[in-house]
Design a protein around this motif. Structure first.
Motif, PDB file in Angstrom:
ATOM      1  N   LYS A  13       0.816  -1.221   0.000  1.00 30.92           N
ATOM      2  CA  LYS A  13       0.000   0.000   0.000  1.00 30.92           C
ATOM      3  C   LYS A  13       0.849   1.269   0.000  1.00 30.92           C
ATOM      4  O   LYS A  13       0.380   2.332  -0.407  1.00 30.92           O
ATOM      5  N   TYR A  14       2.073   1.151   0.436  1.00 29.03           N
ATOM      6  CA  TYR A  14       2.990   2.293   0.431  1.00 29.03           C
ATOM      7  C   TYR A  14       3.103   2.882  -0.979  1.00 29.03           C
ATOM      8  O   TYR A  14       3.139   4.100  -1.152  1.00 29.03           O
ATOM      9  N   ASN A  19       1.519   8.376  -4.278  1.00 34.75           N
ATOM     10  CA  ASN A  19       0.805   9.264  -5.197  1.00 34.75           C
ATOM     11  C   ASN A  19       0.362  10.554  -4.513  1.00 34.75           C
ATOM     12  O   ASN A  19       0.231  11.582  -5.177  1.00 34.75           O
ATOM     13  N   THR A  20       0.160  10.513  -3.202  1.00 32.57           N
ATOM     14  CA  THR A  20      -0.277  11.714  -2.476  1.00 32.57           C
ATOM     15  C   THR A  20       0.825  12.766  -2.408  1.00 32.57           C
ATOM     16  O   THR A  20       0.556  13.919  -2.073  1.00 32.57           O
ATOM     17  N   LEU A  21       2.047  12.384  -2.737  1.00 34.20           N
ATOM     18  CA  LEU A  21       3.176  13.318  -2.653  1.00 34.20           C
ATOM     19  C   LEU A  21       3.501  13.974  -3.987  1.00 34.20           C
ATOM     20  O   LEU A  21       4.372  14.850  -4.055  1.00 34.20           O
ATOM     21  N   GLU A  22       2.811  13.572  -5.042  1.00 32.35           N
ATOM     22  CA  GLU A  22       3.152  14.049  -6.387  1.00 32.35           C
ATOM     23  C   GLU A  22       3.002  15.549  -6.564  1.00 32.35           C
ATOM     24  O   GLU A  22       3.703  16.142  -7.378  1.00 32.35           O
ATOM     25  N   ASP A  23       2.105  16.174  -5.823  1.00 35.29           N
ATOM     26  CA  ASP A  23       1.863  17.608  -5.999  1.00 35.29           C
ATOM     27  C   ASP A  23       2.594  18.473  -4.970  1.00 35.29           C
ATOM     28  O   ASP A  23       2.322  19.672  -4.867  1.00 35.29           O
ATOM     29  N   TYR A  83      21.814  10.322  -2.133  1.00 32.35           N
ATOM     30  CA  TYR A  83      21.093  10.072  -3.382  1.00 32.35           C
ATOM     31  C   TYR A  83      19.966  11.090  -3.559  1.00 32.35           C
ATOM     32  O   TYR A  83      19.784  11.643  -4.653  1.00 32.35           O
ATOM     33  N   ALA A  84      19.228  11.361  -2.491  1.00 30.18           N
ATOM     34  CA  ALA A  84      18.129  12.330  -2.562  1.00 30.18           C
ATOM     35  C   ALA A  84      18.645  13.720  -2.919  1.00 30.18           C
ATOM     36  O   ALA A  84      17.956  14.489  -3.590  1.00 30.18           O
ATOM     37  N   LYS A  85      19.862  14.025  -2.485  1.00 28.96           N
ATOM     38  CA  LYS A  85      20.462  15.351  -2.734  1.00 28.96           C
ATOM     39  C   LYS A  85      21.260  15.399  -4.035  1.00 28.96           C
ATOM     40  O   LYS A  85      21.865  16.412  -4.349  1.00 28.96           O
ATOM     41  N   SER A  86      21.259  14.311  -4.796  1.00 28.74           N
ATOM     42  CA  SER A  86      22.094  14.205  -5.997  1.00 28.74           C
ATOM     43  C   SER A  86      21.556  14.988  -7.197  1.00 28.74           C
ATOM     44  O   SER A  86      22.221  15.062  -8.220  1.00 28.74           O
ATOM     45  N   GLY A  87      20.361  15.511  -7.055  1.00 34.29           N
ATOM     46  CA  GLY A  87      19.758  16.233  -8.168  1.00 34.29           C
ATOM     47  C   GLY A  87      18.635  15.462  -8.841  1.00 34.29           C
ATOM     48  O   GLY A  87      18.031  15.950  -9.797  1.00 34.29           O
ATOM     49  N   ILE A  88      18.332  14.266  -8.326  1.00 35.56           N
ATOM     50  CA  ILE A  88      17.223  13.493  -8.892  1.00 35.56           C
ATOM     51  C   ILE A  88      15.917  14.268  -8.678  1.00 35.56           C
ATOM     52  O   ILE A  88      15.700  14.855  -7.612  1.00 35.56           O
ATOM     53  N   SER A  89      15.081  14.286  -9.701  1.00 38.44           N
ATOM     54  CA  SER A  89      13.831  15.048  -9.616  1.00 38.44           C
ATOM     55  C   SER A  89      12.825  14.339  -8.708  1.00 38.44           C
ATOM     56  O   SER A  89      12.907  13.128  -8.481  1.00 38.44           O
ATOM     57  N   GLN A  90      11.889  15.134  -8.228  1.00 34.95           N
ATOM     58  CA  GLN A  90      10.828  14.594  -7.379  1.00 34.95           C
ATOM     59  C   GLN A  90      10.060  13.505  -8.111  1.00 34.95           C
ATOM     60  O   GLN A  90       9.831  12.417  -7.570  1.00 34.95           O
ATOM     61  N   SER A  91       9.672  13.766  -9.351  1.00 36.88           N
ATOM     62  CA  SER A  91       8.874  12.787 -10.094  1.00 36.88           C
ATOM     63  C   SER A  91       9.674  11.507 -10.337  1.00 36.88           C
ATOM     64  O   SER A  91       9.135  10.408 -10.237  1.00 36.88           O
ATOM     65  N   LYS A  92      10.961  11.639 -10.629  1.00 36.59           N
ATOM     66  CA  LYS A  92      11.802  10.458 -10.878  1.00 36.59           C
ATOM     67  C   LYS A  92      11.971   9.644  -9.600  1.00 36.59           C
ATOM     68  O   LYS A  92      11.910   8.410  -9.628  1.00 36.59           O
ATOM     69  N   LEU A  93      12.186  10.314  -8.478  1.00 36.55           N
ATOM     70  CA  LEU A  93      12.360   9.606  -7.204  1.00 36.55           C
ATOM     71  C   LEU A  93      11.068   8.881  -6.813  1.00 36.55           C
ATOM     72  O   LEU A  93      11.109   7.727  -6.389  1.00 36.55           O
ATOM     73  N   LEU A  94       9.942   9.534  -6.986  1.00 33.56           N
ATOM     74  CA  LEU A  94       8.657   8.899  -6.668  1.00 33.56           C
ATOM     75  C   LEU A  94       8.395   7.715  -7.600  1.00 33.56           C
ATOM     76  O   LEU A  94       7.926   6.666  -7.150  1.00 33.56           O
ATOM     77  N   GLU A  95       8.709   7.867  -8.870  1.00 37.76           N
ATOM     78  CA  GLU A  95       8.535   6.765  -9.822  1.00 37.76           C
ATOM     79  C   GLU A  95       9.430   5.581  -9.439  1.00 37.76           C
ATOM     80  O   GLU A  95       8.987   4.431  -9.441  1.00 37.76           O
ATOM     81  N   ILE A 156       3.209  13.014   6.867  1.00 33.08           N
ATOM     82  CA  ILE A 156       1.836  13.526   6.978  1.00 33.08           C
ATOM     83  C   ILE A 156       1.782  14.657   8.003  1.00 33.08           C
ATOM     84  O   ILE A 156       1.176  15.703   7.756  1.00 33.08           O
ATOM     85  N   GLN A 157       2.428  14.459   9.143  1.00 30.33           N
ATOM     86  CA  GLN A 157       2.471  15.492  10.179  1.00 30.33           C
ATOM     87  C   GLN A 157       3.132  16.762   9.638  1.00 30.33           C
ATOM     88  O   GLN A 157       2.633  17.869   9.832  1.00 30.33           O
ATOM     89  N   PHE A 158       4.245  16.614   8.954  1.00 31.51           N
ATOM     90  CA  PHE A 158       4.965  17.736   8.359  1.00 31.51           C
ATOM     91  C   PHE A 158       4.071  18.490   7.389  1.00 31.51           C
ATOM     92  O   PHE A 158       4.000  19.727   7.422  1.00 31.51           O
ATOM     93  N   LEU A 159       3.365  17.773   6.542  1.00 34.82           N
ATOM     94  CA  LEU A 159       2.508  18.416   5.546  1.00 34.82           C
ATOM     95  C   LEU A 159       1.302  19.093   6.199  1.00 34.82           C
ATOM     96  O   LEU A 159       0.880  20.156   5.754  1.00 34.82           O
ATOM     97  N   MET A 160       0.774  18.498   7.268  1.00 37.57           N
ATOM     98  CA  MET A 160      -0.344  19.121   7.990  1.00 37.57           C
ATOM     99  C   MET A 160       0.106  20.410   8.665  1.00 37.57           C
ATOM    100  O   MET A 160      -0.599  21.414   8.637  1.00 37.57           O
TER     101      MET A 160
END
Length: 164
Positions: A13-14, A19-23, A83-95, A156-160
């Motif tokens: 389910k993760y 998908n909730t993070l895409e925007d 790796y997260a700081k390497s310049g990989i885009s949000q969409s690529k990392l989520l994919e 979720i807490q951070f986004l709230m």
């Protein structure tokens, strides 16, 4: 549905939750969720790293009825942050996160129940020190689901808090 199937389904389910993070806006994506904590992008990379470890090391070991091995946490987690700081885009990392988790779930679903439930060591230890339960791959998957849920809760807490 068997208990194993339920555990693997929960673990899967993760992928949908991502998908909730895409925007998310770029600033929030790379901002630490709290002082001294990782950003959302680093957390996602961290989970990808562990999914890849399960795929490349743990599942092959379980197939061969060998003990499960896990690397030094701190060093392994630093690689994820880098790796997260390497310049990989949000969409690529989520994919990548979704693809990796989906492949992992597929591999888990293809393993017979005997392999999923066989008692094996984790870094040479036979039982979880917290619960006394014998280690098995399905136990580790349940532990990783709890780990995912911990990080999902942080995000979720951070986004709230960001919207209030």
């Amino acid at each position: 549905m068997s208990e194993d199937t339920n555990i693997i389904s929960e673990f899967g389910k993760y992928s949908s939750w991502l998908n909730t993070l895409e925007d998310m806006d770029d600033t929030s994506w790379v901002k630490p969720i709290a002082q001294g904590k990782w950003s959302v992008s680093e957390i996602i990379a961290h989970i990808i790293n562990w999914d890849n470890h399960l795929l490349s090391v743990v599942i092959p070991s379980v197939r061969n009825e060998k003990g499960m091995e896990f690397p030094d946490l701190d060093n392994y987690n630093i690689k994820a942050s880098d790796y997260a700081k390497s310049g990989i885009s949000q969409s690529k990392l989520l994919e990548e996160a979704k693809d990796t988790r989906n492949l992992l779930v597929k591999e888990l679903n293809e393993l017979p129940a005997e392999k999923l439930n066989k008692s094996l060591t984790a870094n040479g230890v036979t039982h979880c020190p917290h619960t006394g339960t014998p280690y098995s791959l399905i136990y580790i998957v349940k532990e990783f689901t709890d780990h995912d849920n911990h990080h999902k809760g942080q995000i979720i807490q951070f986004l709230m808090e960001k919207t209030t």
